[in-house]
Design an enzyme around this catalytic site. Structure first.
Site, PDB file in Angstrom:
ATOM      1  N   GLU A   1      39.966 -11.371  29.584  1.00 23.58           N
ATOM      2  CA  GLU A   1      39.233 -10.142  29.274  1.00 23.58           C
ATOM      3  C   GLU A   1      37.778 -10.272  29.715  1.00 23.58           C
ATOM      4  OE1 GLU A   1      39.633  -9.488  25.064  1.00 23.58           O
ATOM      5  OE2 GLU A   1      41.787  -9.875  25.123  1.00 23.58           O
TER       6      GLU A   1
ATOM      7  N   LYS B   1      34.024 -10.498  29.413  1.00 25.65           N
ATOM      8  CA  LYS B   1      33.208 -10.889  28.260  1.00 25.65           C
ATOM      9  C   LYS B   1      32.035  -9.914  28.187  1.00 25.65           C
ATOM     10  CE  LYS B   1      30.962 -14.890  26.168  1.00 25.65           C
ATOM     11  NZ  LYS B   1      29.762 -14.174  25.763  1.00 25.65           N
TER      12      LYS B   1
ATOM     13  N   LYS C   1      31.644 -18.570  31.339  1.00 30.13           N
ATOM     14  CA  LYS C   1      30.398 -17.824  31.569  1.00 30.13           C
ATOM     15  C   LYS C   1      30.084 -17.790  33.057  1.00 30.13           C
ATOM     16  CE  LYS C   1      27.297 -17.374  28.636  1.00 30.13           C
ATOM     17  NZ  LYS C   1      26.678 -17.409  27.374  1.00 30.13           N
TER      18      LYS C   1
ATOM     19  N   CYS D   1     -12.096 -19.936  49.382  1.00 31.58           N
ATOM     20  CA  CYS D   1     -13.437 -19.989  49.979  1.00 31.58           C
ATOM     21  C   CYS D   1     -14.559 -19.842  48.960  1.00 31.58           C
ATOM     22  CB  CYS D   1     -13.555 -18.916  51.057  1.00 31.58           C
ATOM     23  SG  CYS D   1     -13.510 -17.251  50.380  1.00 31.58           S
TER      24      CYS D   1
ATOM     25  N   CYS E   1     -12.173 -15.697  55.189  1.00 32.04           N
ATOM     26  CA  CYS E   1     -11.494 -16.615  54.261  1.00 32.04           C
ATOM     27  C   CYS E   1     -10.266 -17.206  54.963  1.00 32.04           C
ATOM     28  CB  CYS E   1     -11.079 -15.849  53.008  1.00 32.04           C
ATOM     29  SG  CYS E   1     -10.017 -16.793  51.915  1.00 32.04           S
TER      30      CYS E   1
ATOM     31  N   CYS F   1     -12.759 -16.914  44.808  1.00 28.70           N
ATOM     32  CA  CYS F   1     -11.583 -17.135  45.645  1.00 28.70           C
ATOM     33  C   CYS F   1     -11.188 -18.614  45.611  1.00 28.70           C
ATOM     34  CB  CYS F   1     -11.894 -16.711  47.078  1.00 28.70           C
ATOM     35  SG  CYS F   1     -10.583 -17.158  48.228  1.00 28.70           S
TER      36      CYS F   1
ATOM     37  N   TYR G   1      38.164  -5.456  20.783  1.00 31.04           N
ATOM     38  CA  TYR G   1      38.933  -6.507  21.452  1.00 31.04           C
ATOM     39  C   TYR G   1      39.656  -7.479  20.521  1.00 31.04           C
ATOM     40  CZ  TYR G   1      34.291  -8.746  21.021  1.00 31.04           C
ATOM     41  OH  TYR G   1      33.092  -9.217  20.570  1.00 31.04           O
TER      42      TYR G   1
ATOM     43  N   ASP H   1      28.700  -8.096  27.294  1.00 32.03           N
ATOM     44  CA  ASP H   1      27.403  -8.681  26.974  1.00 32.03           C
ATOM     45  C   ASP H   1      26.631  -7.764  26.020  1.00 32.03           C
ATOM     46  OD1 ASP H   1      25.395 -10.450  26.953  1.00 32.03           O
ATOM     47  OD2 ASP H   1      24.661 -10.043  28.977  1.00 32.03           O
TER      48      ASP H   1
ATOM     49  N   CYS I   1     -10.511 -11.037  47.456  1.00 32.84           N
ATOM     50  CA  CYS I   1     -11.539 -11.878  48.062  1.00 32.84           C
ATOM     51  C   CYS I   1     -12.127 -11.033  49.197  1.00 32.84           C
ATOM     52  CB  CYS I   1     -10.916 -13.162  48.620  1.00 32.84           C
ATOM     53  SG  CYS I   1     -12.058 -14.030  49.720  1.00 32.84           S
TER      54      CYS I   1
HETATM   55  S1  IVH Z   1      37.137 -12.310  21.102  1.00 35.63           S
HETATM   56  C1  IVH Z   1      36.700 -15.967  18.101  1.00 35.63           C
HETATM   57  N1  IVH Z   1      36.859 -10.910  23.264  1.00 35.63           N
HETATM   58  O1  IVH Z   1      31.765 -13.241  23.260  1.00 35.63           O
HETATM   59  C2  IVH Z   1      36.019 -15.006  18.960  1.00 35.63           C
HETATM   60  N2  IVH Z   1      34.905 -11.835  22.269  1.00 35.63           N
HETATM   61  O2  IVH Z   1      32.471 -16.413  22.170  1.00 35.63           O
HETATM   62  C3  IVH Z   1      36.695 -13.714  18.964  1.00 35.63           C
HETATM   63  N3  IVH Z   1      32.833 -11.215  23.437  1.00 35.63           N
HETATM   64  O3  IVH Z   1      30.719 -13.763  20.153  1.00 35.63           O
HETATM   65  C4  IVH Z   1      36.037 -12.789  19.885  1.00 35.63           C
HETATM   66  N4  IVH Z   1      33.758  -9.967  24.970  1.00 35.63           N
HETATM   67  O4  IVH Z   1      30.785 -11.377  20.768  1.00 35.63           O
HETATM   68  C5  IVH Z   1      36.225 -11.642  22.320  1.00 35.63           C
HETATM   69  N5  IVH Z   1      36.765  -9.569  25.118  1.00 35.63           N
HETATM   70  C6  IVH Z   1      36.149 -10.292  24.213  1.00 35.63           C
HETATM   71  C7  IVH Z   1      34.757 -10.448  24.203  1.00 35.63           C
HETATM   72  C8  IVH Z   1      34.176 -11.245  23.214  1.00 35.63           C
HETATM   73  C9  IVH Z   1      32.627 -10.427  24.494  1.00 35.63           C
HETATM   74  C10 IVH Z   1      31.766 -11.951  22.750  1.00 35.63           C
HETATM   75  C11 IVH Z   1      31.901 -12.032  21.256  1.00 35.63           C
HETATM   76  C12 IVH Z   1      31.839 -13.503  20.927  1.00 35.63           C
HETATM   77  C13 IVH Z   1      31.667 -14.194  22.256  1.00 35.63           C
HETATM   78  C14 IVH Z   1      32.818 -15.152  22.524  1.00 35.63           C
END
Ligand code: IVH
Length: 659
Positions: A110, A112, A308, A405, A423, A402, A219, A114, A418
């Site tokens: 999935e 991740k 990451k 110079c 210079c 400067c 999620y 942010d 300057c």
């Molecule tokens: S599952 C036990 N799914 O990323 C963790 N987390 O370390 C259950 N995050 O702090 C979370 N996208 O805030 C999960 N598709 C995703 C995610 C997700 C972002 C974040 C979440 C967590 C960290 C994962």
């Protein structure tokens, strides 16, 4: 009364369904006008009959009374997060570790998200409580704020009790809008969408949160077995059915490390074009029976991990601020910091622009700062981590003379200059500019070589470049050079004599005359003599040439030293005539914009080809744009073109355009 209650129920139903279609499914079902009418009817009824106002009424979305603080809540099951991994080897190790406990595992993959994680609790399908993760055990109650998030259902499609976890985030577009508003109001800008989301969620006044346009991506269900769910994939499907925004379309399923790595590569390629920021890929074992077998350590679950992406923004320590002098004399403070990996390369310095910028950011030598690549190319200091100060950091102090110079600097607006035309720094920078790619394009004459040749006395001014031939024997003897490289260098210097007028006009370093202005002047006047003789008024009457440019051009050519230098260059064989490259005017009057990476063409080359056919190439899409040439991973210009209905030209169509 009963009729009123029924009508209110009906209105809530209509509005909630319309919101779901609009904000979650991206598929509006009624017009904005209809929506507004239903909404104000409901609002009026609720004002008249407050006792009938439902907990899941969409009117909660505008926010409620401001709080004085957030109350604490204890999570029923701790809100853990995964361990992070950073490379392919660690993916393989993770899979090996899982295989020790599970035979034949499969993984959901999935994006991740942010943002920041949040927990939502529903009772009989109605949102009761929303909380931040906090320390994982105790979080903060942010219910009123979360109710303003349009993609959070206030009522689920099933009347069940459930806890849902997911990410509260701000889309890239909302982030842009939010910062634009803040800039207009003179407020401090958010460094990135994550900070903006966190700042918005932690507003005591939920009416402010309501204006920030946050979103929620679901999620995770902490108790999936309660709903007969057997896999993480089914969890996501169930969340979609309940009315949540999920990433069901982007999520993947894999059985081997190779499949995982391919998914990571694919998602990383899509990253820029996604409407929100992601910072990696979350890997979870798909079967909940496997998840149970693997369990959780004291700190993190064993059944998942977060891969990451290489960081786009990283922390480092500012070690020094070095001032440099540009060719116009402009003084720039530069941050020198401990080298860090950012977006695929190691960087150790970034511009700090000017005194005001430094004072506004309050940068101090010794500070921990976050670095990002602006537009993914030029490093910049995004933020000073003031909370990490120890007290011995040195406040910024602008220099007064400067650094090269020692001449007393002068201040103009936010910038220091300057004023000494002689210079050394200014001269070296002027020579570097003269030789660079967009100006005289002298191959082999980079920054270091210009600096060395200057310091050794071979080139002190522009005409000396064209006399370098006389020092050929001495140059060949220099360390790091040989006959071949010096011959190549002399050849490219010789070639540069043939450049068309616009190149040397830009190369001379006349204030306010950049690449575009040089081209306009060269096309209009055809040779340098005509420009020298043009009056300031005549110059400012040319399309796209304003009073400031006209005055600067006139001033440059009124200086006898400059005229003498031009004469000398002419005698040395440098061309000062405009050489028309327009081979055919078939694209005359057309304007194109390029976006994304093209396979067969370099951007600069394609720009020249189009210009040679009479077209203009600009950097922003407007209603007047004839077409947008789109390569791989196009940027926001592509979206804008679609919005404005500007024709999109794919790479395979370029050939017929320029042939
Ligand atoms: S599952 C036990 N799914 O990323 C963790 N987390 O370390 C259950 N995050 O702090 C979370 N996208 O805030 C999960 N598709 C995703 C995610 C997700 C972002 C974040 C979440 C967590 C960290 C994962």
């Amino acid at each position: 009364m009963n009729d009123i209650k029924l009508r209110m129920d009906e209105l809530i139903d209509i509005i909630n369904k319309a919101s779901l279609e609009y904000y979650v499914n991206d598929n509006p079902s009624i017009s904005d006008q209809e929506y507004d009418d239903f909404y104000s009817e409901l609002l009026k009824l609720e004002e008249k009959y407050p006792e009938l106002k439902r907990l899941d009424s969409p009117t909660h979305r505008v926010g409620g009374e401001a709080l004085s603080s957030f109350s604490k809540v204890t999570h029923e099951k701790p809100m853990l997060s995964f361990d992070d991994i950073f490379n392919e080897d660690e993916v393989v190790l993770f899979d090996e570790r899982i295989r020790k406990t599970c035979s034949n595992p499969s993984y959901t993959l999935e994006p991740k998200m942010d943002g920041l994680s949040g927990s939502l609790i529903y009772k009989q399908g109605i949102l009761q409580r929303a909380a931040t993760r906090g320390d994982g055990v105790i979080g903060e109650d942010i219910t009123t704020n979360v109710k303003t998030i349009k993609s959070v259902p206030l009522m689920l499609n099933k009347p069940i009790d459930i806890e849902v976890r997911g990410e509260i985030f701000m889309s890239k577009k909302s982030f842009e809008n939010c910062n634009k508003k803040r800039e207009k109001n003179g407020e401090k800008l958010f460094a990135n969408p994550r900070n903006a989301a966190a700042g918005s969620v932690r507003q005591l006044d939920s009416k402010i949160t309501a204006k920030r346009n946050l979103d929620f991506m679901a999620y995770f269900i902490p108790n999936p077995e309660d709903y007969g769910i057997k896999t993480q994939k089914e969890s996501i499907e169930f969340l979609s059915e309940l009315g949540f925004m999920t990433n069901s379309k982007l999520n993947g399923l894999a059985r081997t490390p190779n499949e995982i790595i391919t998914y990571i590569e694919d998602l990383s390629a899509k990253r820029q074009s996604l409407p929100y920021e992601i910072d990696g890929v979350v890997l979870k074992v798909n079967n909940l029976s496997d998840e149970e077998k693997l369990g959780t350590t004291q700190r993190v679950p064993r059944w998942g991990i977060a891969y990451k992406f290489p960081a786009l923004e990283v922390l480092t320590t500012l070690r020094n601020i070095k001032f440099t002098v540009g060719r116009t004399g402009k003084i720039t403070p530069n941050a020198l910091f401990d080298p860090v990996h950012v977006a695929g390369s190691v960087v150790s310095k970034a511009t700090l622009h000017n005194e005001d910028y430094c004072l506004e950011k309050d940068v101090r030598v010794g500070d921990v700062v976050s670095i990002r690549k602006a537009g993914d190319v030029i490093p910049e200091v995004v933020e000073v981590k003031k909370e990490r100060r120890k007290g011995d950091e040195l406040p910024f102090k602008m220099i007064e003379v400067c650094p090269m110079c020692n001449t007393l600097l002068i201040k103009k607006d936010a910038m220091h200059f300057c004023p000494n035309d002689n210079c050394d720094s200014r001269k070296i920078e002027g020579l570097i500019h003269f030789a660079s790619r967009d100006t005289m394009n002298i191959d082999g004459l980079g920054e270091r070589i210009v600096e060395d040749f200057y310091n050794l006395g071979f080139i002190k001014a522009i005409p000396d470049l064209y006399k370098l031939e006389n020092h050929k024997e001495d140059l060949i003897e220099l360390e790091g050079f040989g006959e071949k490289s010096i011959n190549n260098l002399l050849d490219s210097i010789e070639n540069s004599k043939k450049n068309s007028l616009e190149k040397i006009l830009f190369a001379l370093g006349i204030r306010h005359v950049g690449k575009k202005t040089a081209k306009i002047l060269a096309k209009y006047y055809k040779n340098i003599g005509n420009i020298i003789n043009a009056s300031e008024e005549e110059l400012s009457n040319i399309n796209d040439i304003g009073a400031i440019i006209a005055s600067s051009v006139k001033m440059y050519f009124s200086d006898l030293n400059n005229l003498k230098m031009i004469d000398e260059l002419k005698k040395l064989g440098v061309n000062f005539d405009y050489i028309s490259t327009i081979q055919d005017n078939k694209l005359d009057g057309n304007t194109y914009v390029l976006t994304g990476t093209l396979e067969k063409y370099k951007r600069d080359e394609l720009t020249i080809m189009l210009e040679n056919l009479g077209a203009k190439v600009t950097s922003s899409v407007t209603k007047k744009t004839t077409g947008v040439i789109v390569g791989d991973k196009p940027g926001s210009k592509y979206d804008k073109a679609i919005k404005l209905g500007i024709p999109i030209i794919k790479e395979e169509k370029i050939e017929s355009l320029i042939r």
